[in-house]
Design an enzyme around this catalytic site. Structure first.
Site, short mmCIF file in Angstrom:
data_model
loop_
_atom_site.label_atom_id
_atom_site.label_comp_id
_atom_site.label_asym_id
_atom_site.label_seq_id
_atom_site.Cartn_x
_atom_site.Cartn_y
_atom_site.Cartn_z
N ARG A 63 -18.31 -2.12 3.95
CA ARG A 63 -18.43 -3.49 3.44
C ARG A 63 -19.89 -3.95 3.48
O ARG A 63 -20.34 -4.72 2.62
CB ARG A 63 -17.59 -4.43 4.30
N GLU A 114 0.82 -1.22 0.00
CA GLU A 114 0.00 0.00 0.00
C GLU A 114 0.85 1.27 0.00
O GLU A 114 0.48 2.27 -0.61
CB GLU A 114 -0.94 0.01 1.21
#
Lengths: 280, 315
Positions: free
Chosen positions: B167, B58
């Protein structure tokens, strides 16, 4: 490289070193050691290799350079000033309030600076992003990233190395300034990143070794890097930290210390003597 | 009564990117080995040549995004909130924030509703982290319609933006045909005079539920949706503080540094009133079904209503 060109580059590099000393001395802080070790390669790139235009610093098709070892900003600023991006006199404002010449490169305000950098390990990723961008839109520019050897201890460098090889970024050339010293001592004593060449080769890079203070060697290295197809190249340049100022050479203490008035005078007089001898 | 449609805002993110790929030929999307989960896979399917997987790295992804933006590309960099804002915080600050580059960070799986993966992946700190970066816009959309509109608005805006998605499938309460997203503007969903509930993300729908409960008990609650946490709508918050005298904030985030803190920062300067914060109370989450976790951690209409009743007594 022809002798006239070489002499010009040598003379320019000495002037760049004078600018480094001038800046760091006036700022009373900064990083002279690593700045002096990259002075030649930055001079070579901006005067003999890169397509840049001081009158149009943001020209879209220019070559880009990311100084990933951003603490050596005095060298980059001095080269940019010599190349005409701004006045050499401005180097005296280094690190001062109100100056564009921040302690580490700031792309927002300094003409010729392509990326803000200084937090080690991050610049190489940005250079990889620029190279990827060039590939995506079929641009012809090349991207250069200059890293320290101590910087290779940052894990992000290897994340970037993996991505660059995976995406076959042959428009990217990294330079590792292998002067062997970092703040806490010798790189081999602190937390050795050696062997540097084998590591990059294992990550899928084309590896070239060069003498950081020999313009023929540098030219040969960058010619080779540019000829490589399908993989990024790294030039590991063997350099001398503090190069050009006798009492700073190979001394870890000069990583991040400014000279006092006496040391400043001695450094400038040594550099002036080098310039006189080249220009004779 | 029509069935309530539910959709996760991460789905809205992926769909919006795919749709926008046709309008913006220089749109590039990055992910860090989570394309199936962040839903950038939808973009990848529509536009494989402009999708790059950075692998599980990342920090490097944020630098690559910065390099792409510095050479004129429009970039979205995607991962879970934990890794985008947490692991790569310093890269976002120094490589994107400091040079003020045009990078959009699409962070999914924010908050406790990550569910079964547990505390290591439940990021309740991202709003706090991101809003401390000068010049960073922070957006936390409440439903599918708002999320899609936010992605488009972020793309049209020049500068760094952090977008927070969830989510869990959550109710779609905005009407796509009439909805307009205005960056930096709070939305008053319901007027009220006794208390104001200021909510963000999936807590907006809970806030509406709380207001209904309160209404049946004779308490008139104003409900404001703050989708843009930075820059925050100082006007709508100050007005609410002056007119209702007490505020309850609701967010799926730590009570330290998030929406509640941002609202309190405003009213302490403009119209000091009590600000009661509903959020994750300085604890780590744990594994479990998302809906159960939300209840357990008090991220519910019932808890907001209970806090609002207490808040009214402070007046």
């Amino acid at each position: 490289m022809d002798e006239v060109m070489k002499k010009q580059l040598e003379a320019t590099a000495v002037k760049v070193r004078m600018g480094i000393i001038e800046g760091v001395y006036n700022a009373k802080s900064g990083h002279p050691g690593g700045s002096l070790s990259v002075a030649d390669v930055l001079t070579y790139l901006y005067f003999a290799r890169m397509h840049v235009d001081p009158k149009d610093p943001k020209k879209p098709d220019r070559d880009r350079l990311v100084l990933s070892k951003g603490h050596t900003a005095p060298a980059l600023y001095s080269v940019l000033a010599q190349r005409g991006f701004f006045e050499v006199e401005e180097l005296k404002t280094l690190r001062k309030i109100g100056s564009r010449l921040q302690g580490h490169p700031d792309m927002k305000y300094i003409p010729g600076v392509d990326m803000s950098s200084g937090s080690l390990g991050q610049g190489i990723s940005c250079a990889v992003g620029m190279a990827l961008s060039g590939k995506i839109s079929c641009d012809s520019y090349r991207v250069y990233a200059v890293l320290g050897d101590g910087e290779l201890e940052e894990g992000q460098v290897w994340e970037a190395a993996m991505f660059a090889a995976h995406n076959k970024l042959d428009n990217l050339t990294a330079v590792v300034d292998n002067n062997g010293l970092q703040i806490d001592g010798k790189i081999t004593d602190v937390c050795s990143p050696m062997p540097i060449t084998d590591k990059f080769a294992a990550f899928g890079w084309h590896v070239i070794i060069a003498d950081a203070h020999d313009f023929d060697s540098l030219e040969k290295a960058f010619d080779e890097a540019e000829s490589v197809v399908g993989q990024p190249s790294v030039i590991v340049q063997t350099s001398v930290k503090g190069k050009g100022v006798s009492f700073m050479e190979n001394q870890v203490g000069w990583h991040g210390t400014a000279p006092n008035a006496e040391q400043y005078a001695q450094a400038m007089s040594e550099l002036q003597a080098q310039l006189d001898s080249i220009e004779q | 009564m029509a069935d309530i449609v539910k959709k996760a805002t991460r789905e809205s993110y992926g769909e919006a990117l795919a749709e926008l790929s046709e309008v913006y030929p220089d749109l590039i999307v990055l992910d860090a080995d989570l394309a199936a989960a962040t839903k950038t896979g939808i973009f990848k399917k529509a536009c494989p040549e402009r999708f790059y997987d950075c692998g599980i790295a990342e920090a490097n992804m944020m630098g690559i995004a910065a390099g792409l933006a510095a050479t004129g590309k429009k970039v979205f960099a995607s991962s879970f909130a934990m890794f985008a804002a947490g692991r790569a915080f310093e890269q976002v600050r120094n490589s994107i924030g400091y040079p003020h580059l045009n990078v959009k960070i699409g962070a999914t799986h924010a908050g406790i509703s990550v569910g079964e993966d547990g505390a290591t992946h439940q990021c309740n700190e991202d709003i706090a982290l991101m809003r401390t970066i000068p010049g960073m816009v922070v957006i936390n959309p409440a439903d599918h319609v708002e999320a899609k509109a936010a992605v488009k608005a972020a793309l049209e805006y020049e500068g760094p933006v952090y977008l927070r998605f969830g989510r869990l499938a959550v109710p779609v309460f905005n009407d796509e045909s009439t909805y307009k997203f205005e960056m930096g503007k709070g939305v008053q969903l319901k007027d009220g005079s006794d208390v104001t509930i200021i909510a963000t993300g999936l807590m907006v729908n809970e806030a509406m539920g709380a207001a209904e409960k309160l209404s049946s008990e004779g308490i008139s609650a104003r409900v404001i949706n703050i989708h843009t946490i930075k820059p925050i709508d100082r006007e709508i918050i100050t007005k609410a503080a002056k007119e209702t005298g007490v505020i309850v904030t609701a967010e799926e985030h730590s009570v330290i540094g998030g929406l509640g803190s941002a609202v309190a920062e405003v009213v302490t300067e403009t119209a000091p009133v009590p600000v009661i914060k509903v959020g994750v109370n300085d604890v780590f989450g744990h594994s479990g079904p998302a809906v159960d976790l939300l209840k357990e951690f008090g991220l519910s209409a019932d808890n907001i209503a209970a806090k609002a009743k207490e808040a009214v007594k402070l007046k």
